[in-house]
Design an enzyme around this catalytic site. Structure first.
Site, PDB file in Angstrom:
ATOM      1  N   CYS A  46       0.842  -1.197   0.000  1.00 32.79           N
ATOM      2  CA  CYS A  46       0.000   0.000   0.000  1.00 32.79           C
ATOM      3  C   CYS A  46       0.878   1.248   0.000  1.00 32.79           C
ATOM      4  CB  CYS A  46      -0.949   0.010   1.199  1.00 32.79           C
ATOM      5  SG  CYS A  46      -0.144   0.316   2.783  1.00 32.79           S
ATOM      6  N   ASP A 446       2.951  -0.548 -34.393  1.00 35.52           N
ATOM      7  CA  ASP A 446       4.137  -1.131 -35.007  1.00 35.52           C
ATOM      8  C   ASP A 446       3.762  -1.523 -36.441  1.00 35.52           C
ATOM      9  OD1 ASP A 446       6.719  -2.404 -35.198  1.00 35.52           O
ATOM     10  OD2 ASP A 446       5.665  -4.311 -34.971  1.00 35.52           O
ATOM     11  N   ASP A 625       3.489  -6.291 -31.816  1.00 37.33           N
ATOM     12  CA  ASP A 625       3.512  -7.747 -31.707  1.00 37.33           C
ATOM     13  C   ASP A 625       4.890  -8.329 -31.443  1.00 37.33           C
ATOM     14  OD1 ASP A 625       4.595  -7.320 -34.368  1.00 37.33           O
ATOM     15  OD2 ASP A 625       4.279  -9.469 -34.653  1.00 37.33           O
TER      16      ASP A 625
END
Length: 752
Positions: A46, A446, A625
């Site tokens: 936290c 891309d 990719d």
């Protein structure tokens, strides 16, 4: 799991001298006298933990900077001097025992199994107590009620002891050091509800609240478990990158001897033997040999890159054909692959800002609610003098303001939206990505494998004589090179019988046909010193004379042009970032009408471009990719990859689309924006409910039963609203809302 585990005695926890020696060896030189040590601290969860660790380590002599990555539970410390500061001892003293981060990416989160067991115990207890409570609240006879209360107490006890200890240990550790965290008010509320329920059970009171205590633990553990699951998913991409690096390499001695050394022991200047099929272990230069490398991790391009004497090679690239001897120019920790891992971890650290904001909001919510309940208790004590009545009102306030509706406002919409996206062939890797996708104003793509399928196609078949094409195809069928596959696919069935076929690594193929030497490959090699070599590219030659020159073009993904047009219509700017050459990137950009193009970018420069856009206040979607896109996918505001992407790319992306077409991108955007509107509505419903219910509860007009029913009603409202997410997202509705035009819907249906 505990946020603040009990401190360890430094002398019992570890050998100080050994720890300092390991710390020194594992640190990285940053230049200017600075070194960095990376530590794993499992107890972080936290914003309070982050502040405590950063402030505590920053006070140590020699420490220049401390950065905590909540997602990976990693602490990066920059320090100066000959010896590192006593970082591990300091962490133990703060209540956060840690260790060196070296192998953390290969290790699963040890808290996750503990959380799941605690969640299972809490769920079992809470559900059974709820069943018993139905009879009690419905007016069971006194003996039945008394028995059910004692059974509920027996069920609640293991829930508190086993499941609740996660909160109790954390709260106690914080209080011992004069601090507070979000587990302190949670622990107080659970303990108060159980204690009053036990008191009422002993005194045969008509009602008890074991169901409230156990349900609170159960719902809180759900959120904490999901948080850990998301962090584990974030680490899978880093682990995938690290697996690209071999565990060691064969090092050649000055006398020609060969020794296998672990990766960490390889130093600059060492000569390393690389055979076909090996991955390059560290950055270096080719000292002997020629070969071809699969550089998809660097450029994202499927075409192998020829290397010869003096060529630079980078860690993680795959040697495809010949044998090489390279001279190492960097250690493993300073290599290209290690840089990619650091880029991804830095990107995840930046993304942790969203989690910090959520932690602060939760940390504020609990104290406010408990303070309100305490003030209600004091007010009723002063007004009536009945402590039992005052405590009952305070518990009713706690129950009716339980943040279940607020807690469900976002995740229930994300679950429904994830299902709608799955029906459209889009997988969601991270629920928070749905709301991040709704915020985008820019989309960066891309080229190879994303806008295109990464499969070159022979573009000038009609310009090549059929006899020449048949010979070229016969040569090409013996190679797995992408250009060879394209030539073979463009020719009819093989009718040419070759002799003496052989491959020259990095250059091309040669064979004899009819007593004549034919070569298919690089022009300079196939044509020799002939002036016809001008223009380069891939050619077919006969005894050094040019027969045919081959031109290739990339195949666009289906629906690419329509998808980009839909994004532009939705107010999203489109850009192309590629590791390929400017000429190749320019051809694709012209075909698709993309104005913003940047080519020849290595992974670090792609990340830099995204950082620059973020610095301008842009919310960027990255669609890629390749292995080289992995850091950019992690650094973007939100990211998407096709199912055909490399494993690492899919792990790093927030969305993965299963169909071949690029229409998944505008579809996901439309669903995400619709989900964003429903989330806002759910927040409004939850806030309105609390604004109306809280004053009534404080006034003492709500029993714990009515409070529980009201709390459940608020949860049902937000769930029902989330189910309004229209799976069809008709064009008329989307246009009316100013969203993405869904004119691609028929094409998407065909894609299914």
């Amino acid at each position: 799991m505990s946020c603040c585990a009990p401190p360890l005695d430094p002398h019992e926890a570890f050998d100080g001298r050994a720890a300092q020696r390991e710390m020194r060896l594992a640190s990285r030189d940053l230049g200017n006298g600075l070194r960095q040590s990376d530590l794993a601290v499992p107890g972080l969860h936290c914003a309070g933990c982050i502040r405590t660790v950063e402030a505590g380590l920053a006070r140590l002599p020699g420490v220049a900077h401390v950065r905590v990555n909540l997602s990976t539970k990693r602490v990066a410390v920059q320090w100066q001097g000959e010896e590192p500061p006593e970082l591990l001892a300091a962490l133990a003293g703060l209540g956060y025992p840690g260790h060196l981060f070296e192998s953390e990416a290969e290790r699963s989160d040890p808290d996750l199994a503990r959380l799941i067991r605690a969640l299972a115990v809490a769920g079992f207890c809470a559900m059974n107590i709820m069943l018993l409570s139905v009879s009690v609240w419905s007016g069971a006879e006194a003996e039945t009620r008394r028995a059910f209360h004692w059974i509920s107490a027996a069920l609640a006890l293991p829930c508190l002891i086993y499941s609740g200890r996660i909160f109790f240990v954390s709260a106690w550790s914080a209080l011992r050091r004069g601090r507070t965290n979000m587990d302190v008010p949670i622990s107080i509320g659970i303990s108060l509800a159980f204690a009053l329920s036990l008191y009422d059970t002993v005194h045969d009171a008509p009602h008890a609240y074991f169901d409230a205590a156990t349900s609170l633990i159960f719902f809180l553990l759900i959120g904490r478990t999901l948080d850990h699951l998301m962090r584990e998913k974030a680490r899978t991409a880093v682990r995938g990158l690290m697996r690209l690096s071999p565990r060691g390499a064969t090092v050649l001695g000055a006398d020609g001897s060969r020794h296998y050394l672990p990766l960490a022991e390889i130093e600059p200047g060492m000569r390393i033997a690389i055979v076909a099929g090996d991955r390059i272990p560290v950055d270096g230069d080719v000292a002997e040999g020629t070969s071809e490398l699969d550089c998809a991790v660097v450029t994202g391009e499927s075409a192998p890159r020829p290397v010869a004497l003096g060529a630079c090679v980078q860690a993680g690239t795959l040697n495809l054909s010949g044998s090489l001897i390279i001279r190492a120019t960097a250690r493993a920790g300073d290599s290209f692959l290690a840089e990619m891992v650091r880029l991804m971890e830095a990107a995840e650290g930046g993304r942790a800002r969203y989690r910090r904001i959520a932690d602060r909001a939760a940390a504020l919510y609990s104290p406010v609610v408990h303070a309100t309940a305490f003030l209600a208790f004091l007010g009723w004590m002063a007004a009536s003098g009945d402590w039992h009545r005052a405590v009952t009102v305070a518990i009713a306030v706690l129950i009716i303001t339980c943040p279940c509706a607020l807690g469900l406002a976002v995740p229930i919409v994300q679950v429904v939206a994830s299902r709608r996206l799955f029906e459209a062939g889009i997988m969601v890797k991270d629920g928070s990505a749905i709301e991040r996708l709704a915020e985008i104003d820019s989309a960066v793509f891309d080229k190879t494998g994303t806008l295109t399928l990464g499969q070159p196609r022979l573009a000038n078949t009609g310009e090549i004589a059929p006899a020449d094409l048949a010979i070229a195809a016969a040569l090409a069928r013996s190679s797995s090179h992408p250009f060879s596959r394209a030539i073979a696919a463009a020719a009819p069935a093989d009718t040419v019988v070759l002799s003496g076929l052989r491959e020259q690594p990095g250059l091309g193929l040669e064979a004899r046909y009819g007593g004549v030497l034919y070569r298919l490959g690089q022009a300079a090699w196939a044509l020799g010193e002939s002036s016809q070599a001008e223009g380069g590219g891939t050619v077919l030659s006969r005894d050094g004379a040019l027969l045919a020159r081959f031109r290739f073009e990339e195949t666009l993904r289906p629906q690419t042009a329509a998808a980009l047009a839909a994004l532009l219509a939705a107010g999203v700017d489109v850009a192309l970032l590629s590791g390929d050459t400017p000429a190749a990137a320019g051809v694709v950009a012209d075909r698709l009408g993309i104005d913003t193009v940047a080519a020849g970018l290595p992974p670090a420069q792609k990340v830099a471009r995204l950082d620059a856009l973020a610095g301008e206040g842009r919310k960027v979607l990255m669609v890629g990719d390749g292995l080289n896109d992995t850091p950019a996918l992690a650094a973007a505001h939100v990211s998407m990859a096709p199912a055909s992407a490399a494993d690492i790319g899919r792990n790093a992306a927030d969305f993965v689309f299963l169909h071949e077409g690029l229409g998944a991108v505008p579809t996901a955007l439309a669903v995400s924006r619709a989900a964003g509107r429903l989330v806002s509505q759910n927040f409004a419903l939850a806030i309105l409910y609390n604004a109306l219910a809280l004053p009534v509860a404080i006034a003492g007009q709500v029993t714990p039963l009515i409070a529980a029913l009201a709390m459940s009603l608020s949860s049902i409202l937000v769930v029902a609203n989330a189910l309004r997410l229209d799976p069809r997202l008709s064009p008329r509705r989307s246009e009316a809302a100013g969203e993405v035009s869904m004119s691609l819907a028929p094409a998407l249906e065909r894609g299914k």
